[in-house]
Design an enzyme around this catalytic site. Structure first.
Site, PDB file in Angstrom:
ATOM      1  N   GLU A   1      -5.129   9.278   9.439  1.00 45.86           N
ATOM      2  CA  GLU A   1      -3.234   8.625  10.264  1.00 45.86           C
ATOM      3  C   GLU A   1      -3.432  10.007  11.009  1.00 45.86           C
ATOM      4  OE1 GLU A   1      -0.720   9.211   6.961  1.00 45.86           O
ATOM      5  OE2 GLU A   1      -1.759   7.411   6.207  1.00 45.86           O
TER       6      GLU A   1
ATOM      7  N   CYS B   1     -11.080   3.438  -0.585  1.00 44.37           N
ATOM      8  CA  CYS B   1      -9.853   3.657   0.328  1.00 44.37           C
ATOM      9  C   CYS B   1      -9.215   2.851   1.430  1.00 44.37           C
ATOM     10  CB  CYS B   1      -9.822   5.257   0.377  1.00 44.37           C
ATOM     11  SG  CYS B   1      -8.014   5.496   0.964  1.00 44.37           S
TER      12      CYS B   1
ATOM     13  N   CYS C   1      -4.724  -1.261  -2.214  1.00 46.50           N
ATOM     14  CA  CYS C   1      -4.523   0.033  -2.095  1.00 46.50           C
ATOM     15  C   CYS C   1      -5.349   0.467  -3.105  1.00 46.50           C
ATOM     16  CB  CYS C   1      -3.221   0.703  -2.395  1.00 46.50           C
ATOM     17  SG  CYS C   1      -3.588   2.526  -2.859  1.00 46.50           S
TER      18      CYS C   1
ATOM     19  N   ASP D   1       1.225  -0.652  -0.068  1.00 44.09           N
ATOM     20  CA  ASP D   1      -0.332  -0.260  -0.270  1.00 44.09           C
ATOM     21  C   ASP D   1       0.937   1.555   0.138  1.00 44.09           C
ATOM     22  OD1 ASP D   1      -2.552   1.716   0.379  1.00 44.09           O
ATOM     23  OD2 ASP D   1      -1.362   2.035   2.572  1.00 44.09           O
ATOM     24  N   SER D   2       0.600   2.204   0.062  1.00 38.08           N
ATOM     25  CA  SER D   2       1.105   3.663   0.030  1.00 38.08           C
ATOM     26  C   SER D   2       1.275   3.987   1.494  1.00 38.08           C
ATOM     27  CB  SER D   2       0.487   5.090  -0.594  1.00 38.08           C
ATOM     28  OG  SER D   2      -0.984   4.406   0.001  1.00 38.08           O
TER      29      SER D   2
ATOM     30  N   HIS E   1      -8.468   3.830   3.814  1.00 39.25           N
ATOM     31  CA  HIS E   1      -8.471   3.972   5.577  1.00 39.25           C
ATOM     32  C   HIS E   1      -9.705   3.948   5.750  1.00 39.25           C
ATOM     33  CE1 HIS E   1      -4.041   5.394   3.775  1.00 39.25           C
ATOM     34  NE2 HIS E   1      -4.042   6.592   5.285  1.00 39.25           N
TER      35      HIS E   1
HETATM   36  N1  DGL Z   1      -3.690   3.234   0.079  1.00 36.84           N
HETATM   37  C1  DGL Z   1      -4.403   5.142  -0.211  1.00 36.84           C
HETATM   38  C2  DGL Z   1      -5.757   4.245  -1.194  1.00 36.84           C
HETATM   39  O1  DGL Z   1      -6.727   3.372  -0.795  1.00 36.84           O
HETATM   40  C3  DGL Z   1      -5.393   5.648   0.892  1.00 36.84           C
HETATM   41  C4  DGL Z   1      -4.319   6.442   0.515  1.00 36.84           C
HETATM   42  C5  DGL Z   1      -3.254   7.426  -0.370  1.00 36.84           C
HETATM   43  O2  DGL Z   1      -3.943   8.469  -0.715  1.00 36.84           O
HETATM   44  O3  DGL Z   1      -2.047   6.869  -0.789  1.00 36.84           O
HETATM   45  O4  DGL Z   1      -6.377   4.760  -1.945  1.00 36.84           O
END
Ligand code: DGL
Length: 279
Positions: free
Chosen positions: A160, A192, A81, A18-19, A194
């Site tokens: 976050e 997303c 992600c 993931d990011s 998060h």
């Molecule tokens: N993990 C990213 C997503 O699911 C969200 C956080 C980001 O913007 O990197 O799109």
């Protein structure tokens, strides 16, 4: 392949990336549904967020991460992600020699199954909404569905910052979600990684009539089926002393570890920083 070689292959870890920390919601689901599987997790904490970056950049970052995961001998990869699944998955599928899945198809499928009035909402980053991928995929499989996407860029920093249950989050969620309430959706995809952390806030604002879909659950289920189909399932839980889960990040390991420990039942021992630009 002899039985021993096959067993060695099955014992390899699944790569999850993931990011940043968001993909931990997917890793958590994999740990729950596939307790025998080892996991190597990579969070790109130096370059997060992906959700406001271009397609080219997201593909470049995702390629580097996949190259790193391949050095860890992974048997399969989960792009945990949405932004990376939206832009990079199709490219990666052609380039890697292990099975690879993202989070979008399974989330879209679950929403199609859940909706009764054919009005589906998607909340996600700007990148994911801008790609139109949820819309495209849902329409392909369910042409009668009306899909309304809404980018919610402030949700990631709120999560976050740990403001999961906070009046500020309520206020912002109220503003973002109004138009989805107005069109009468009965199903909402948390598009997303998060967002499952603020599921209760979103659920409260949308009301009990709206089904919330968390693609993490469906993705873990899809991974289970995929490993079974390919004969790659780990047959037994690794013994004591074996490192079941390993975590790597590109920056700020302490912060990542703290966040991970707040959402995973399994206490992570450590997260190691690597220079992802080298891959
Ligand atoms: N993990 C990213 C997503 O699911 C969200 C956080 C980001 O913007 O990197 O799109």
């Amino acid at each position: 392949m002899c039985e021993r070689e096959q067993e060695a292959l099955c014992n390899r870890p699944v790569g999850v990336f993931d990011s940043g920390v968001g993909g931990l919601t997917v890793a958590r689901e994999i740990m729950r549904q596939l307790p025998n599987e080892r996991i190597v997790y990579f969070g790109d904490t130096a370059r997060v967020p992906y959700g406001n970056k271009s397609r080219e950049t997201i593909i470049k970052f995702s390629r580097q991460i996949v190259r790193f995961l391949q050095t860890q001998q992974v048997k399969a990869i989960v792009v945990a992600c949405n932004s990376a699944s939206a832009y990079a998955l199709e490219v990666l599928e052609k380039e890697v020699d292990v099975p690879i899945i993202g989070v979008i198809k399974s989330g879209a499928r679950a929403a199609i199954d859940a909706t009764k009035n054919d009005k589906i909402g998607v909340i996600a980053t700007e990148a994911t909404i801008g790609s139109g991928i949820y819309n495209r995929y849902i329409k392909e499989h369910h042409p009668d569905a009306a899909v309304l996407g809404k980018a919610c860029p402030l949700f990631v920093p709120l999560v976050e910052e740990g403001l999961w249950e906070d009046p500020v989050t309520d206020e912002i969620a109220g503003r973002y979600l109004t138009e989805l309430i107005d069109v009468g959706i009965d199903t909402l995809i948390l598009g997303c990684t998060h967002y499952p952390m603020i599921r209760s806030t979103v659920g409260r604002i949308m009301g009990p009539e709206v089904t919330l879909v968390n693609p993490a659950y469906e993705t873990a289920h899809e991974l289970k089926q995929l490993l079974r189909e390919k004969g790659l399932e780990s047959g037994h839980r690794p013994g004591l002393g074996t490192e079941l889960y390993r975590f790597f990040v590109s920056d700020a390991a302490d912060k990542f570890q703290k966040f991970a420990n707040s959402i995973l039942t399994y206490g992570i021992l450590s997260a190691k920083v690597i220079n992802i630009e080298e891959f």
